[in-house]
Design an enzyme around this catalytic site. Sequence first.
Site, PDB file in Angstrom:
ATOM      1  CD  GLU A 115      40.477  -2.936  44.520  1.00  0.00           C
ATOM      2  OE1 GLU A 115      40.750  -3.463  45.624  1.00  0.00           O
ATOM      3  OE2 GLU A 115      39.342  -3.013  44.001  1.00  0.00           O
ATOM      4  CD  GLU A 127      40.830  -0.275  48.305  1.00  0.00           C
ATOM      5  OE1 GLU A 127      40.081  -1.271  48.433  1.00  0.00           O
ATOM      6  OE2 GLU A 127      40.766   0.516  47.352  1.00  0.00           O
TER       7      GLU A 127
END
Length: 341
Positions: A169, A275
């Site tokens: 991320e 995700e």
Amino acid sequence: MKKKQINYLLLSLFIILHLTACGGRGDEPIPQSSSFAKGADVSWITEMEAAGRKFYNQNGTEMEAMSLLKNLGMNAIRLRVWVNPSDGWCNKQDLMVKAKRAKNLNLRIMIDFHYSDSWADPGKQNKPKAWVNYNFDELKKAVAAHTTDVLNELKLNGITPEWVQVGNETGNGMLWEDGKASVNMKKYAELSNTGYNAVKSVFPDTKVIIHLQNGYDNVLFRWLFDGLRSNGGKWDVIGMSLYPSATDWRIKNSECLDNMNDMVKRFGSEVMMCEVGMSWDIPDTCYAFLKDIIAKTKSVSNGKGIGVFYWEPECSSDWNGYSLGAFDNNGRPTAALNAFR
């Protein structure tokens, strides 16, 4: 039978025998699957097992969690790795336990380098304690050494990951402050490329992912990937996270699809949902969300949408305060995971 036909058959037989004899080498290219990846990050699994957690199918039969997820239709596993975590979980040794298990189940594997001793995410990209005082050149060398060390251990054990994330991320870069993209995009690109090159040095055919949060946020993705491209950044796959609510998932899924198609058009990259997750106690809504995002990812232009991974579905509401898993408090999968069948 004509002489030309005999010669053709003999040549074909020679090629088949040659390919068979060459099989099984540790240095052979990874076979890139054309099938859609349906997977889960289960990095907590060994820690959960050590705490006494058990998992059951809908008939109440106890099962090992990866086997259970495979029976539910998943074909891939994602595993995070930290540099030197204080409790040992998700270090190289723990990673190997899980990776060997996935390999033995013939599951495809993604490795997710956090480049930290703990969680790296949009709110924190902390350097490992051992790297804190490194100058920038030393930091790049540490990224290369850590990446190659972990991947060489996998290779030594006959495990070839299909994908590797260089950072987790990283919507504002990684290894702050040096690699903070909003401060110095060039340095972030250099650090990211160091990871990319390290992956390719061990596994040339493994696909390298750069993974950002908020897959619906096209402005963020354009800013980060335009910045990387203008600084020589390299990647194979653009990865996304998506954690919508029960009320906004339809909008977020549509925005995410628009973003995926824009990334394909803008950069020619494959895209993947690395995700996804939703509250464990709304399984029917989560099922609808998952069915839709899987279908939307498959619909991405030019066949560039290559997979969807649920983040830690084996969790119930009482594990580490995490409520976005997809198992109930009796250790059984909820109806949400039927979307992967």
